[in-house]
Design a protein around this motif. Structure first.
Motif: not given
Length: 289
Positions: A95-101
Motif C-alpha cells: 500500500d505504501l509502495v503504491i501510494k508513493t508511486l
C-alpha cells in the motif's frame, strides 16, 4: 546447480518480456535486499535497473524510492517488491509502495509491480492477504485447446511442485497449513525471546519467521547449524521441522560456546545496530535498561 535460482530467473525473464514489451523504456526498481537473480535477469535483458535503499528492517525505503522516481518521471516504473527478503525476511508494504508511486505522479498504467513471494508465498495467504483478484484476472486468458483459463506468466509450471502441493493440501488441509504457519511464527518468537533473555541482540520482523542475530564467531558452529550469514549478522528461518526442542539445543550450545569466542572469556555482544536497529541490538552501547 541451484534449481530455485534457475526457476526464479526463468520466471523473472518471462515477466520482464511481458512488461518490457509494454514498457520498452521502463526502469526496473529493486531494493538492495532483492534476490540476486533479479539483477542477473536485468543484466541479461540489458534493462536499466535502479537499486533502492532499505530500512533497517530490510523493507524497501519508500523515501529513497520516491527520490529515484522523481529523477525518472518520464519513464514507466517496473518494481520488484519482496514478500520476505533473503536475509531478514522483510515483507514490503504494498500500500505504501503504491501510494508513493501515485504521489510521485505515476498513473496506474505507467507502473507494474512484481511481488517476489519466495519462501513466504505459502505463509502470506494464512496471515495476510497479498494478491488481489483483479490483478490475477488482468493476466488470465482463455486458451481454447486447453479448454481452461491460464493465469500463469509462462503458460506452464513445473509439474512436480503442484503434485507435492496437492498431496500436502489433501493430507493436511487448510487448517493443517494454518496450524503449521502459526507454529512457525510462535517458535520464531520463542527463539527471539530466548536470544534476548541471554543478552544477545535479535530481530524478528512482523509476519516473518526469520530471526536475525549476530554472526557467531565460530565457523564450525555456523556449519553445524547451517546458519546463513551476511556480514555481521546470521539468521534462522523457523520452518515446521524446527521444534522447541531443537531450538533449545541450539541455544544451549550457543550459550556454552559464546564465552570461548572472546579473548577475555566474557560473552560480549558485538554491536549490530546498523543491521537490526538500536532497539534490537544488545551491545553495551545500545542495551535496553
Amino acid at each position: 546447480m541451484n534449481i530455485g535460482a534457475t526457476l526464479q530467473i526463468a520466471v523473472l525473464k518471462a515477466i520482464f518480456m511481458e512488461y518490457w514489451s509494454v514498457f520498452p523504456d521502463g526502469i526496473l526498481y529493486a531494493s538492495r535486499e532483492s534476490h540476486y537473480s533479479v539483477f542477473k535477469a536485468a543484466r541479461m535483458y540489458k534493462m536499466e535497473c535502479v537499486k533502492v535503499n532499505i530500512l533497517v528492517s530490510g523493507e524497501i525505503n519508500c523515501e529513497d524510492f520516491r527520490t529515484k522516481l522523481v529523477l525518472n518521471k518520464d519513464k514507466p516504473a517496473i518494481l520488484n517488491v519482496n514478500i520476505g527478503t533473503m536475509v531478514k525476511g522483510a515483507v514490503g508494504d504494498l500500500d505504501l509502495v503504491i501510494k508513493t508511486l501515485e504521489e510521485t505522479g505515476f498513473a496506474h498504467d505507467l507502473f507494474y509491480i512484481q511481488c517476489d513471494g519466495a519462501l513466504f508465498r505459502l505463509m502470506m495467504p494464512i496471515v495476510k492477504r497479498i494478491t488481489r483478484l483483479e490483478h490475477i484476472n488482468a493476466l488470465s486468458r482463455n486458451v481454447e485447446y486447453l479448454a481452461s483459463r491460464d493465469a500463469t506468466i509462462m503458460g506452464s509450471r513445473n509439474g512436480h511442485a503442484p503434485i507435492f502441493f496437492w498431496y500436502t493440501l489433501n493430507r493436511k488441509g487448510y487448517r493443517g497449513f494454518q496450524k503449521e504457519v502459526q507454529k512457525c511464527l510462535r517458535n520464531a518468537h520463542y527463539l527471539k525471546d530466548r536470544l534476548k533473555a541471554e543478552g544477545i541482540g535479535a530481530m524478528l520482523i512482523e509476519l516473518s519467521s526469520t530471526v536475525v542475530f549476530g554472526h557467531p564467531r565460530d565457523e564450525e558452529f555456523v556449519r553445524r547449524w547451517q546458519l546463513a550469514c551476511q556480514g555481521n549478522i546470521a539468521h534462522v528461518v523457523v520452518m515446521p521441522n524446527i521444534t522447541i526442542e531443537k531450538l533449545d539445543d541450539f541455544m544451549d550450545e550457543l550459550i556454552e560456546k559464546r564465552p570461548t569466542w572472546f579473548k577475555d572469556g566474557k560473552s560480549q555482544c558485538p554491536c549490530i545496530a546498523a543491521d537490526v536497529g538500536k532497539e534490537s541490538c544488545a551491545c553495551s552501547l545500545h542495551k535496553q535498561g
